[in-house]
Scaffold this motif. Structure first.
Motif, mmCIF file in Angstrom:
data_model
loop_
_atom_site.group_PDB
_atom_site.id
_atom_site.type_symbol
_atom_site.label_atom_id
_atom_site.label_comp_id
_atom_site.label_asym_id
_atom_site.label_seq_id
_atom_site.Cartn_x
_atom_site.Cartn_y
_atom_site.Cartn_z
ATOM 1 N N THR A 111 0.845 -1.202 0.000
ATOM 2 C CA THR A 111 0.000 0.000 0.000
ATOM 3 C C THR A 111 0.877 1.247 0.000
ATOM 4 O O THR A 111 0.666 2.191 -0.777
ATOM 5 N N LYS B 34 2.552 1.703 -3.392
ATOM 6 C CA LYS B 34 1.645 2.189 -4.438
ATOM 7 C C LYS B 34 1.334 3.674 -4.251
ATOM 8 O O LYS B 34 1.187 4.407 -5.216
ATOM 9 N N ARG B 35 1.222 4.081 -2.994
ATOM 10 C CA ARG B 35 1.010 5.512 -2.768
ATOM 11 C C ARG B 35 2.226 6.306 -3.232
ATOM 12 O O ARG B 35 2.096 7.317 -3.921
ATOM 13 N N HIS C 83 2.279 6.733 -6.891
ATOM 14 C CA HIS C 83 1.103 7.329 -7.527
ATOM 15 C C HIS C 83 1.425 8.767 -7.946
ATOM 16 O O HIS C 83 2.020 9.517 -7.166
ATOM 17 N N ARG D 90 -0.310 11.312 -8.026
ATOM 18 C CA ARG D 90 -0.912 12.369 -7.217
ATOM 19 C C ARG D 90 -0.658 12.184 -5.708
ATOM 20 O O ARG D 90 -1.455 12.614 -4.895
ATOM 21 N N SER E 276 2.750 15.072 -1.737
ATOM 22 C CA SER E 276 3.941 15.407 -0.952
ATOM 23 C C SER E 276 5.185 14.671 -1.441
ATOM 24 O O SER E 276 6.258 14.822 -0.880
ATOM 25 N N TYR F 86 7.292 17.202 10.661
ATOM 26 C CA TYR F 86 6.679 16.505 9.535
ATOM 27 C C TYR F 86 6.631 14.996 9.849
ATOM 28 O O TYR F 86 6.736 14.616 11.023
ATOM 29 N N VAL F 87 6.429 14.146 8.863
ATOM 30 C CA VAL F 87 6.234 12.716 9.116
ATOM 31 C C VAL F 87 7.210 11.899 8.255
ATOM 32 O O VAL F 87 7.999 12.468 7.499
ATOM 33 N N GLN G 117 7.442 9.342 5.263
ATOM 34 C CA GLN G 117 6.649 8.739 4.189
ATOM 35 C C GLN G 117 7.210 7.396 3.755
ATOM 36 O O GLN G 117 6.513 6.571 3.176
ATOM 37 N N GLY H 81 -6.295 11.151 -2.496
ATOM 38 C CA GLY H 81 -6.654 10.240 -3.580
ATOM 39 C C GLY H 81 -5.631 9.130 -3.778
ATOM 40 O O GLY H 81 -5.990 7.964 -3.982
ATOM 41 N N ALA H 82 -4.343 9.467 -3.692
ATOM 42 C CA ALA H 82 -3.290 8.474 -3.953
ATOM 43 C C ALA H 82 -3.292 7.387 -2.876
ATOM 44 O O ALA H 82 -3.244 6.191 -3.189
ATOM 45 N N ALA H 83 -3.368 7.808 -1.608
ATOM 46 C CA ALA H 83 -3.385 6.821 -0.518
ATOM 47 C C ALA H 83 -4.652 5.968 -0.606
ATOM 48 O O ALA H 83 -4.623 4.753 -0.401
ATOM 49 N N LYS I 204 -6.464 5.273 -3.303
ATOM 50 C CA LYS I 204 -6.383 4.354 -4.454
ATOM 51 C C LYS I 204 -5.434 3.198 -4.144
ATOM 52 O O LYS I 204 -5.732 2.029 -4.469
ATOM 53 N N ALA I 205 -4.311 3.490 -3.518
ATOM 54 C CA ALA I 205 -3.341 2.444 -3.180
ATOM 55 C C ALA I 205 -3.995 1.397 -2.279
ATOM 56 O O ALA I 205 -3.879 0.191 -2.509
ATOM 57 N N ALA I 206 -4.720 1.866 -1.260
ATOM 58 C CA ALA I 206 -5.357 0.934 -0.321
ATOM 59 C C ALA I 206 -6.486 0.159 -0.999
ATOM 60 O O ALA I 206 -6.660 -1.035 -0.750
ATOM 61 N N ASP J 294 -6.650 -0.666 -4.155
ATOM 62 C CA ASP J 294 -5.998 -1.685 -4.996
ATOM 63 C C ASP J 294 -5.574 -2.883 -4.158
ATOM 64 O O ASP J 294 -5.778 -4.038 -4.551
ATOM 65 N N TYR K 203 -7.977 -1.353 6.162
ATOM 66 C CA TYR K 203 -7.717 -0.856 4.795
ATOM 67 C C TYR K 203 -8.780 0.151 4.373
ATOM 68 O O TYR K 203 -8.535 1.056 3.593
ATOM 69 N N LEU L 79 -8.278 3.843 4.861
ATOM 70 C CA LEU L 79 -7.551 4.548 3.800
ATOM 71 C C LEU L 79 -8.363 4.564 2.501
ATOM 72 O O LEU L 79 -8.469 5.598 1.842
ATOM 73 N N THR M 197 2.183 8.207 8.956
ATOM 74 C CA THR M 197 0.885 8.328 8.298
ATOM 75 C C THR M 197 0.989 8.590 6.794
ATOM 76 O O THR M 197 1.731 9.474 6.363
ATOM 77 N N MET M 198 0.237 7.817 6.038
ATOM 78 C CA MET M 198 0.175 8.068 4.599
ATOM 79 C C MET M 198 -0.879 9.130 4.282
ATOM 80 O O MET M 198 -1.002 9.580 3.157
ATOM 81 N N ASN N 52 -1.803 12.047 6.666
ATOM 82 C CA ASN N 52 -1.394 13.399 7.060
ATOM 83 C C ASN N 52 -0.140 13.871 6.337
ATOM 84 O O ASN N 52 0.148 15.066 6.312
ATOM 85 N N ALA N 53 0.603 12.947 5.736
ATOM 86 C CA ALA N 53 1.759 13.346 4.921
ATOM 87 C C ALA N 53 1.324 14.383 3.887
ATOM 88 O O ALA N 53 2.007 15.394 3.678
ATOM 89 N N ASP N 54 0.190 14.129 3.257
ATOM 90 C CA ASP N 54 -0.280 15.052 2.217
ATOM 91 C C ASP N 54 -1.012 16.260 2.807
ATOM 92 O O ASP N 54 -0.968 17.346 2.233
#
Lengths: 165, 443
Positions: free
Chosen positions: A69, A72-73, A76, A78, A81, A159-160, A162, B224-226, B228-230, B232, B249, B252, B375-376, B378-380
Motif C-alpha cells: 500500500t 503504491k502511494r 502514484h 498524485r 507530498s 513533519y512525518v 513517508q 486520492g493516492a493513498a 487508491k493504493a489501499a 488496490d 484498509y 484509507l 501516516t500516509m 497526514n503526509a499530504d
C-alpha cells in the motif's frame, strides 16, 4: 553480546544490509519488499520496551500488504507530498550477529543506521538500531522481521515519515 | 428555523474578517497570533489530558496553554490539579518530562524547594534564612501558581487561565457529543488512555489544521493516492487470499469516496466555535467480534439505548480552539500553537473499557495508519498546510475565500447546519467565534 567470528558469514550479512539500504536510497520499493518473507514484518516500535507490535501502538508496523500500500502511494502521480520526491542516504554500520539468538537457519543481526533525508531543500537525519531476524535461504537471506529502534522515537516529529528508514 | 438569506458579506472585524472571507494576516501576523493567545487560548478551556493518564498520586503530564507551560498532576487527595511549570523561587521549570511520576513532591533541581501537588510549599532547605524576612511560605507568591479553573467532563480534563467565564459543560455545549459518543461506546461508559502520545509539528497556522479537519472537499483530492493504493491492495488481498481485506484498509480506501458523495454529509456549528462533521466510513461491520461487542453493550444499556449509541454518526468533532476528536475510533488530537506558522499536534487514542480486544484493535489500527508519524494520510495534509502558509505569506492576494454556500446556512436553537457537506460553513463558523473572542467576547 559477543560477535560471531565467522568472517565469511558476517561479510555476507553486511553486504545484505548494504544492499537493502541501497534499495531505499534508489527507490527500488518492490525489490526492497521482496527481501521480506511472505509473513515478514517491518516494525518501528513506539517504545523500546515493546517486544512486538501486536496490540500496541507503533510508528510503523507493516506486513507485505501494508508495505505494498505504501509503495503504491509513493508511486502514484498524485501523492502530492512526493513532489519533489524526498531523497535519502543510508549509512549502516556496527553490524553484529548475536550468537545467543542465532542458530543454523536463523540469524539475529543488530546494526546502527544513520539516514539523511533531503526534503523540500532541507536536510534532516535519523539514527537508531536495526535488529534483523534473517532466514538463510539458498545463498542469501530473507527478512522475517526488521525492528527499527529510532533514537528519537518519543520526540515530536518535524513533519512525518513517508518512507521506511 | 432561520435561513441566512441575504446575510452575505457582513463585516465581523473591520479589515480582517467578513462572514465570507478573512484577511491573510489572520494566519501570518505575529501580532494577531499574540492576540489569539491572549484572547482565545487564555480565555477558553484548553484540553489538559485524560484522568486515566494520571491514575496514581504524583502522576503528571505536561502541556501548554497558549505560551504557558503547565502540569496536570494527581494530588494526595486524589484530586487533579493544573499548575504552572515554574518554581516560584528563581523561576526554574519543575519538570521537563512529558509524562511521569513525581513521587511525593515536585522538587526543584536548583535549590531543592519542594512542592505538594496542590502547588503549596512542602519544604525549603535551611528555612532559617527566611526568618525575619517578609517571605512567608503560605503566601500564594511562594507557591506554584495554579490555573484558576480546572474541570473534567467524562474523564477529559480541561483548564482555563480565565478566572471567570462559562463553566466547562456550558462552554462545551454541543461538543460534549465528542466525549459522550466516545465513552458511551464502552460497555462501562468510560475510556482509558493508551499511554503513547505521537507528536507531530506542522509548519503552518493552527487554524489551517482545524479548518482542514472539517473540510469535506479535500479528502478525495488530497488523499486520492493513498485511497487508491489501499483500494488496490484490498482487491489484491481478496484475489490472493480469498478473504476480505481487514477493516483498517477501509480507513484509507474510504478516501476514494468521490466528491459528490461528500456533498450528502452534514456539518454543524455549535456555540463557542465548536463544529461537527457527520460520519462517512460506515463503521458498523457484522463480524463475530462486533456481534460479541454489541451483546456486551446490550447487556449494559439494553437494546434500544445500544442501538441509539451505535447509530450515532459522527466523524470529527472540533472543540474550538484546542481539540479534534474522532469519537467512533477513539482518537484525539490536541492542537498547541507554537507561532503563526508553527503548530504542535499531540495525538492520543483510547481503549473502550470493557470492550473486547478486537474492538480496541480498530482504534489502534487507525492510530497507526492515519495518526502515527508514518501516516500516509497526514503526509499530504501537512504538505498542503505548508503550501497554504507559504502562499498566505506572499503579496499575491489579501483574502482567503470561504464563500462556498454562504447565505444558505440554517440556524436552529444555537446550532448552524450546512445545506451540503461541501459547504464552507465550518470555516465561517469558526471565524465568527474567532472574531467574537478577539473582540473580548465569550469568556
Amino acid at each position: 553480546m559477543t560477535a560471531v567470528t565467522d568472517d565469511v558469514l558476517l561479510r555476507k550479512v553486511e553486504q545484505f544490509l548494504y544492499d537493502q539500504s541501497d534499495m531505499l536510497d534508489s527507490r527500488r520499493w518492490q525489490d526492497w519488499i521482496n527481501l521480506f518473507t511472505p509473513e515478514g514484518i517491518y516494525w518501528m516500535p513506539a517504545h523500546p520496551d515493546h517486544e512486538s507490535g501486536d496490540g500496541v501502538p507503533s510508528i510503523f508496523h507493516e506486513d507485505m500488504y501494508l508495505m505494498r500500500t505504501r509503495m503504491k502511494r509513493l508511486d502514484h502521480p498524485r501523492a502530492w507530498s512526493q513532489s519533489p520526491a524526498p531523497r535519502c542516504n543510508h549509512i549502516v554500520s556496527n553490524v553484529r550477529i548475536d550468537p545467543s539468538r542465532s542458530n543454523g537457519t536463523g540469524l539475529v543481526v543488530t546494526s546502527k543506521f544513520h539516514v539523511v533525508e533531503l526534503r523540500l531543500e532541507n536536510q534532516r537525519y535519523f539514527t537508531g538500531t536495526y535488529t534483523h531476524t534473517l532466514l538463510q535461504e539458498g545463498d542469501g537471506f530473507r527478512i522475517k522481521n526488521q525492528r527499527v529502534d529510532l533514537l528519537n522515537y518519543d520526540s515530536p516529529f518535524d513533519y512525518v515519515l513517508q518512507v521506511w528508514l | 428555523m432561520i435561513v441566512d438569506g441575504n446575510a452575505s458579506g457582513k463585516t465581523l472585524i473591520e479589515g480582517l474578517v467578513d462572514t465570507d472571507r478573512v484577511h491573510k494576516s489572520c494566519y501570518t501576523s505575529e501580532e494577531i497570533f499574540q492576540q489569539e493567545i491572549d484572547n482565545i487560548f487564555y480565555k477558553s478551556w484548553i484540553y489538559a489530558g485524560h484522568e486515566s493518564q494520571i491514575k496514581n498520586k504524583g502522576d503528571f503530564t505536561t502541556f501548554q496553554i497558549g505560551r504557558q507551560p503547565m502540569i496536570l498532576v494527581r494530588g494526595d487527595d486524589g484530586a487533579f490539579h493544573v499548575l504552572f511549570n515554574r518554581c516560584p523561587h528563581r523561576g526554574a521549570m519543575l519538570t521537563n518530562w512529558h509524562m511521569g511520576n513525581a513521587g511525593h513532591h515536585f522538587i526543584c533541581s536548583y535549590h531543592a524547594w519542594q512542592f505538594n501537588f496542590d502547588g503549596s510549599v512542602h519544604a525549603i532547605p535551611s528555612p532559617k534564612g527566611y526568618d525575619e524576612t517578609r517571605f512567608e511560605k503560605s503566601d500564594p507568591e511562594s507557591c506554584m501558581k495554579a490555573a484558576p479553573r480546572v474541570a473534567s467532563y467524562r474523564g477529559f480534563v480541561f483548564a482555563s487561565l480565565a478566572e471567570d467565564g462559562p463553566d466547562l459543560e456550558t462552554w462545551l455545549s454541543g461538543a460534549k457529543a465528542a466525549f459522550d459518543d466516545m465513552c458511551d461506546r464502552s460497555p462501562e461508559g468510560e475510556v482509558e488512555v493508551v499511554r503513547t502520545c505521537f507528536r507531530v509539528v506542522q509548519k503552518s497556522n493552527w487554524k489551517i489544521f482545524l479548518e482542514n479537519q472539517l473540510d469535506a472537499l479535500h479528502p478525495s483530492i488530497t488523499h486520492g493516492a493513498a485511497g487508491k493504493a489501499a483500494a488496490d491492495v484490498e482487491e489484491e488481498i481478496k484475489a490472493e487470499t480469498g478473504e476480505d481485506a481487514p477493516l483498517h484498509y477501509h480507513y484509507l480506501s474510504a478516501f476514494t469516496t468521490p466528491i459528490y458523495k461528500w456533498d450528502g454529509l452534514e456539518t454543524a456549528g455549535h456555540p463557542f466555535g465548536h463544529c461537527m462533521l457527520q460520519g462517512y466510513m460506515g463503521l458498523r461491520p457484522t463480524d463475530p467480534d462486533t456481534l460479541e461487542y454489541e451483546a456486551l453493550m446490550e447487556k449494559a444499556y439494553g437494546k434500544e439505548r445500544t442501538e441509539e449509541i451505535l447509530t450515532t454518526n459522527i466523524h470529527h468533532v472540533l472543540v474550538y480552539p484546542c481539540l479534534s476528536v474522532q469519537s467512533p475510533l477513539q482518537q484525539l488530537r490536541a492542537v498547541r500553537p507554537l507561532g503563526p506558522d508553527k503548530t504542535l499536534t499531540e495525538i492520543w487514542h483510547f481503549r473502550l473499557k470493557g470492550a473486547p480486544d478486537p474492538i480496541y484493535e480498530r482504534s489502534l489500527q487507525y492510530y497507526n495508519l492515519v495518526n502515527s508519524p508514518s501516516t500516509m494520510i497526514n503526509a499530504d495534509d501537512l504538505y498542503n498546510f505548508w503550501r497554504c502558509q507559504q502562499g498566505l505569506e506572499s503579496e499575491g492576494g489579501d483574502w482567503v475565500s470561504f464563500h462556498r454556500n454562504e447565505g444558505q446556512d440554517h440556524h436552529d436553537d444555537g446550532v448552524t447546519t450546512s445545506v451540503t457537506g461541501l459547504s464552507e460553513l465550518p470555516m465561517r463558523h469558526m471565524f465568527t467565534a474567532w472574531a467574537d473572542y478577539m473582540k473580548g467576547g465569550q469568556s
